[in-house]
Design an enzyme around this catalytic site. Structure first.
Site, short mmCIF file in Angstrom:
data_model
loop_
_atom_site.label_atom_id
_atom_site.label_comp_id
_atom_site.label_asym_id
_atom_site.label_seq_id
_atom_site.Cartn_x
_atom_site.Cartn_y
_atom_site.Cartn_z
CD GLN A 1 2.60 -65.98 -6.42
OE1 GLN A 1 1.54 -65.56 -6.86
NE2 GLN A 1 3.41 -66.73 -7.16
NE ARG B 1 -1.19 -68.58 -6.41
CZ ARG B 1 -1.75 -67.36 -6.52
NH1 ARG B 1 -1.16 -66.41 -7.21
NH2 ARG B 1 -2.89 -67.07 -5.91
CG ASP C 1 5.33 -58.40 -6.13
OD1 ASP C 1 4.82 -58.28 -7.27
OD2 ASP C 1 4.65 -58.40 -5.09
NE ARG D 1 -5.82 -61.40 -4.72
CZ ARG D 1 -4.94 -61.49 -5.73
NH1 ARG D 1 -5.01 -60.64 -6.75
NH2 ARG D 1 -4.02 -62.42 -5.74
N1 NVA Z 1 2.41 -57.34 -4.27
C1 NVA Z 1 1.42 -57.45 -5.31
C2 NVA Z 1 1.14 -58.87 -5.63
C3 NVA Z 1 0.14 -59.10 -6.70
C4 NVA Z 1 -0.13 -60.55 -6.94
C5 NVA Z 1 0.15 -56.74 -4.89
O1 NVA Z 1 -0.25 -56.89 -3.72
O2 NVA Z 1 -0.44 -56.02 -5.70
N1 CP Z 2 0.10 -63.59 -8.50
C1 CP Z 2 -1.19 -63.31 -8.33
O1 CP Z 2 -1.75 -63.46 -7.24
O2 CP Z 2 -1.82 -62.90 -9.46
P1 CP Z 2 -3.29 -62.27 -9.56
O3 CP Z 2 -3.24 -60.92 -8.89
O4 CP Z 2 -3.55 -62.17 -11.03
O5 CP Z 2 -4.25 -63.16 -8.85
#
Ligand code: NVA
Ligand code: CP
Length: 304
Positions: free
Chosen positions: A133, A290, A222, A103
């Site tokens: 997701q 997930r 979101d 990530r």
């Molecule tokens: N769009 C959000 C999703 C978090 C799971 C972000 O990138 O912070």
């Molecule tokens: N939806 C999602 O990816 O959640 P986290 O940021 O908690 O991993």
């Protein structure tokens, strides 16, 4: 399927459906307390340059349930934040691990990691995409609706990583897609070009959330400011005024319209507390899935 899961643009419809079918099977086995048919002792490295609750816990629990082990690496305590190149990190982790989940911010970093890694790489969210997701969301919609093909999926809000993956994933499984986002916050141009090829009957981009939500079978939303955009939060709150999923908007959708929110949610901004709670079962099924869908991705990528 290729060696990696980097973005849904790389997957065929068949790849997506076989991940969903595998996820359904692994979920049923888990609920029945049955052991999965998967070689034990596989190691998953998990690199996090951004915060996470769901992704971290579901990957770590998932690899454990598959009989393996997860190794958590945050940017701050690995050598990545001290400048070790991603290409070297890829080659080192490939010597210890059977799969790498990452990530981070730039999609290019994930593509670079996959280029140098000899083991599968899974994108656990970048600024561009959040493929795991949307795979979990498709699994959830199919569970609730019994099908995907022909349903109308709508995204209200920021054309962010979740929106980009939602457009690609939903179109690839035969859903209709409509988006409402303000000028300047549209989804990525590569994704819009991909979607445009489906034609106006299948894909529509609106400014007005009401036009987008008409006849929807599932509405996605979101946060307005994603990770890394915290300093823009105030500006975005103004830009996204009116892009809230509330009862008024839900009244325009089809009866039994579902809600999907990747979480975390900013209730009172992109979604009202009421709509969130009315659809909490769907949203927390989505969070649960997930786990199952990522186990399916690991199962498919690591088993061969
Ligand atoms: N769009 C959000 C999703 C978090 C799971 C972000 O990138 O912070
Ligand atoms: N939806 C999602 O990816 O959640 P986290 O940021 O908690 O991993």
């Amino acid at each position: 399927m290729d060696k990696d899961l980097l973005k849904l643009l790389d997957l065929s419809t068949q790849d997506i459906l076989s991940i969903l079918d595998t996820a359904d099977r692994l979920k049923a086995e888990t609920k029945a307390g049955e052991k999965h048919d998967f070689p034990s002792g596989k190691i998953l490295a998990m690199i996090f340059a951004k915060n996470s609750t769901r992704t971290r816990v579901s990957f770590e629990a998932g690899i454990y349930q598959l009989g393996g082990h997860g190794v958590f690496l945050s940017n701050s305590d690995s050598q990545l934040s001290r400048g070790e190149p991603i290409s070297d990190t890829a080659r080192v982790l490939s010597r210890y691990c059977d799969c790498i989940m990452i990530r981070t911010y730039e999609q290019e970093e994930v593509e670079e990691l996959a280029k140098y890694a000899t083991v599968p790489v899974i994108n656990g969210l970048t600024d561009f995409a959040h493929p795991c997701q949307i795979l979990g969301d498709l699994m959830t919609i199919r569970e609730h609706k019994g099908k995907l093909e022909g349903l109308k999926a709508t995204f209200i809000g920021d054309g962010n990583n979740v929106a980009n993956s939602m457009i690609v994933g939903c179109l690839k499984v035969g859903m209709k897609v409509s988006i409402a986002s303000p000028e300047g916050y549209h989804p990525d141009q590569k994704v819009l070009d991909f979607a445009a090829a489906y034609g106006d009957d299948i894909f529509q981009l609106f400014d007005d959330p009401k036009l987008a939500a008409a006849g929807a079978d599932v509405i996605f939303t979101d946060v307005w400011a994603s990770m890394g955009q915290e300093s823009e939060a105030e500006k975005r709150r103004i830009a996204f005024e009116g892009y809230q999923v509330n009862d008024e908007l839900m009244a325009l959708a089809n009866p039994n319209c579902m809600i999907q929110h990747c979480l975390p949610a900013h209730k009172g901004e992109e979604i009202t507390e009421k709509v969130f709670e009315d659809h909490a079962d769907e949203i927390f099924d989505e969070a649960e899935n997930r786990l199952h869908v990522q186990k399916a991705v690991m199962y498919i990528l690591m088993k061969r």
